[in-house]
Write a protein that holds these residues in place. Structure first.
Motif, mmCIF file in Angstrom:
data_model
loop_
_atom_site.group_PDB
_atom_site.id
_atom_site.type_symbol
_atom_site.label_atom_id
_atom_site.label_comp_id
_atom_site.label_asym_id
_atom_site.label_seq_id
_atom_site.Cartn_x
_atom_site.Cartn_y
_atom_site.Cartn_z
ATOM 1 N N ASN A 199 -0.028 -4.629 7.799
ATOM 2 C CA ASN A 199 0.792 -5.332 6.812
ATOM 3 C C ASN A 199 2.251 -4.945 7.046
ATOM 4 N N ASP B 239 4.746 -3.556 5.355
ATOM 5 C CA ASP B 239 5.243 -2.214 5.024
ATOM 6 C C ASP B 239 4.756 -1.174 6.020
ATOM 7 N N SER B 240 3.467 -1.203 6.342
ATOM 8 C CA SER B 240 2.915 -0.238 7.295
ATOM 9 C C SER B 240 3.509 -0.448 8.679
ATOM 10 N N LYS C 290 -8.176 -2.047 -1.829
ATOM 11 C CA LYS C 290 -6.789 -1.697 -1.533
ATOM 12 C C LYS C 290 -6.723 -1.334 -0.054
ATOM 13 N N SER C 291 -5.527 -1.421 0.504
ATOM 14 C CA SER C 291 -5.380 -1.006 1.901
ATOM 15 C C SER C 291 -4.657 0.336 1.928
ATOM 16 N N HIS C 292 -5.115 1.181 2.839
ATOM 17 C CA HIS C 292 -4.553 2.517 2.960
ATOM 18 C C HIS C 292 -4.351 2.798 4.446
ATOM 19 N N LYS D 31 0.742 4.873 3.566
ATOM 20 C CA LYS D 31 1.129 3.644 2.891
ATOM 21 C C LYS D 31 -0.100 3.069 2.204
ATOM 22 N N ASN E 215 -1.394 -0.109 -0.284
ATOM 23 C CA ASN E 215 -0.999 -1.441 -0.739
ATOM 24 C C ASN E 215 -2.177 -2.131 -1.403
ATOM 25 N N ASN E 216 -1.870 -3.002 -2.348
ATOM 26 C CA ASN E 216 -2.890 -3.886 -2.905
ATOM 27 C C ASN E 216 -3.000 -5.107 -2.018
#
Length: 188
Positions: free
Chosen positions: A102, A104-105, A165-167, A184, A186-187
């Motif tokens: 994503n 941000d990551s 969620k993603s981690h 990071k 994220n939803n």
């Protein structure tokens, strides 16, 4: 982050090109890499991005057959001992990971790597576990990457868990002992 913004980050990466000269030897174009002193047939790079130093500037084009380079609609031919740069290709599994991250990551990973004086084009080893989990509803595991900038080595472990969620967790470890960990969440 748009695809255009991602593309700009790619363009700003150091060591993105193999630079050298070309010569026509026995009716075959040979590329001499100035960094490694290795010679290779220019045919290995057909249809890849190239920059030719002509008219005191770098001109971007695409390598075609028989020493031809397409610059937009214009086709020019290489000259003996002309300086060129050929854009390096990313390792396939590493490129797939960059596409899947994503925004941000992706941004955090690239900027941290760059802050350690490494480029995405320094990747010499890539294992992407995500490619094996495409169909899974919940995906978790670890990816491994090794980078070599000619001075230092950096090993990166990418721990991921993609469910509700993603981690993403990136652990950077350099041969000097320096370590950086970024996380990071994220939803979806």
């Amino acid at each position: 982050m748009s695809q255009q913004q991602r593309a700009k980050l790619f363009q700003r990466q150091s060591r993105a090109f193999s630079a050298g000269t070309v010569e026509n030897i026995n009716h075959q174009w040979i590329f001499f890499d100035e960094e490694t002193d290795e010679a290779s047939s220019l045919e290995e790079y057909l249809h890849q991005d190239i920059e030719v130093f002509r008219g005191h500037r770098w001109r971007k084009g695409i390598i075609e057959d028989n020493g031809a380079v397409r610059f937009n609609k214009e086709v020019l031919y290489l000259m003996d001992e002309e300086r060129i740069r050929i854009r390096k290709q990313l390792i396939y599994s590493f490129e797939r990971l960059l596409e899947e991250l994503n925004d941000d990551s992706f941004f955090q990973f690239i900027t941290t790597l760059n802050s350690l004086d490494f480029s995405i084009y320094d990747c010499i080893y890539s294992y992407n576990q995500l490619t094996f989990l495409k169909e899974a509803e919940s995906r978790s595991g670890v990816n491994f990457f090794t980078f070599d900038n000619g001075t230092d080595i950096c090993s990166v472990q990418h721990h991921f868990c993609y469910a509700e969620k993603s981690h993403d967790r990136f652990e950077f470890t350099m041969n000097t002992g320096k370590r950086i960990v970024i996380e990071k969440m994220n939803n979806f």
